[in-house]
Every structure is written in C-alpha cells, then in structure tokens.
Design a protein around this motif. Structure first.
Motif, short mmCIF file in Angstrom:
data_model
loop_
_atom_site.label_atom_id
_atom_site.label_comp_id
_atom_site.label_asym_id
_atom_site.label_seq_id
_atom_site.Cartn_x
_atom_site.Cartn_y
_atom_site.Cartn_z
N ILE A 36 -25.27 -5.68 -1.26
CA ILE A 36 -24.03 -6.40 -1.60
C ILE A 36 -23.99 -6.69 -3.09
N GLY A 77 -22.54 2.12 -6.67
CA GLY A 77 -21.87 2.18 -5.37
C GLY A 77 -22.66 2.99 -4.36
N ALA A 101 -23.15 -3.56 -4.94
CA ALA A 101 -21.75 -3.20 -4.74
C ALA A 101 -20.83 -4.05 -5.61
N LEU A 102 -21.12 -5.34 -5.70
CA LEU A 102 -20.29 -6.21 -6.54
C LEU A 102 -20.43 -5.85 -8.02
N ILE A 123 -15.61 1.25 -1.23
CA ILE A 123 -14.39 0.81 -1.92
C ILE A 123 -14.54 0.97 -3.43
N SER A 124 -15.72 0.61 -3.96
CA SER A 124 -15.95 0.75 -5.40
C SER A 124 -15.89 2.21 -5.84
N PHE A 171 -18.36 -2.73 -9.20
CA PHE A 171 -16.93 -2.85 -9.52
C PHE A 171 -16.70 -2.92 -11.03
N GLY A 194 -19.39 -0.94 3.01
CA GLY A 194 -17.94 -1.02 2.78
C GLY A 194 -17.59 -1.29 1.33
N LEU A 195 -18.28 -2.23 0.70
CA LEU A 195 -17.99 -2.53 -0.70
C LEU A 195 -18.38 -1.35 -1.61
N ILE A 238 -21.29 -4.66 5.26
CA ILE A 238 -20.58 -5.19 4.08
C ILE A 238 -20.98 -4.41 2.83
N ALA A 239 -22.27 -4.14 2.67
CA ALA A 239 -22.75 -3.39 1.50
C ALA A 239 -22.18 -1.98 1.51
N SER A 246 -25.68 1.00 -3.33
CA SER A 246 -25.36 -0.05 -2.36
C SER A 246 -25.14 0.54 -0.97
#
Length: 123
Positions: free
Chosen positions: A67, A82, A70-71, A110-111, A74, A106-107, A103-104, A85
């Motif tokens: 996570i 990405g 992933a954050l 998305i990134s 961005f 998915g993020l 969650i990891a 993650s």
C-alpha cells in the motif's frame, strides 16, 4: 547435615553494623526491600508483544508495504513502484492477508493505468 553447613556459612560471614558496611552507607540493612529478584524475572516476563506469536502473520508487512509503495507511485516512478506494489500485494494474498493485498494490487494497477493512459493526454 545441610543445616550444619548453613550454620557454618552464616557464622563465618562478616557482620557489619549500619554505619560500618562499605557499600551500604546510609542505608538500612534490615530493610524488607533488600531481596533478590533473579528468579522472579524470566525471559517470558520480558515479552513486549501483546499478540501471541501464533496470531502474528508476516504477510501484514507485505500488505502495508504494498500500500505504501502504491501511494508513493502516484507521485514518483509509477510503473516501477506500481508493479512493486502489485507484487507485494500478491505476496500478502499468498500469506492469507487478502484485504491488504487486494488494496495494494488495486492501487498499483490504478497508478500504472493513470501513468500510461490518462496523464499523457492531460498535458
């Protein structure tokens, strides 16, 4: 015979008064608090963890690290972080930490999608 040996050891030991003992100057030698604690404290008493070892799963580290990556992805290196993650998310899922792993993943996806398809068309 044990009692005789104890008597000999206690009779042979030097006896100091309150003012004579070199290491206890100013202390009351007859204090009830002068006890030996060596057998009362063991390694089991010093455990800081409140969670039993059976319940601790090392997969939570991979989930939270995924996570965090992933954050960060961005803002910096979206493809590299990405994908890292996503890998950490799959490792967390393999260790039965499904929520953090999903969650990891998915993020991270998305990134990567944002960096490949959305951001180039915005500028």
């Amino acid at each position: 015979m044990m009692e005789d040996e104890r008597k000999n050891h206690t009779e042979d030991a030097p006896h100091y008064g309150d003012d004579e003992h070199p290491s206890f100057i100013g202390h009351d030698l007859d204090s009830k608090r002068n006890e030996e604690y060596a057998q009362e404290f063991t390694a089991d008493d010093l455990r800081d963890s409140e969670v039993p070892e059976e319940d601790a799963n090392p997969g939570t580290f991979y989930g939270w690290a995924g996570i965090a990556l992933a954050l960060i992805s961005f803002f910096v290196w979206p493809i590299i972080l990405g994908s890292a993650s996503i890998i950490f998310g799959f490792v967390a899922r393999s260790r039965d930490i499904d929520v953090l792993g999903n969650i990891a993943i998915g993020l991270g996806v998305i990134s990567m999608v944002m960096s490949l398809f959305v951001i180039p068309f915005l500028f």
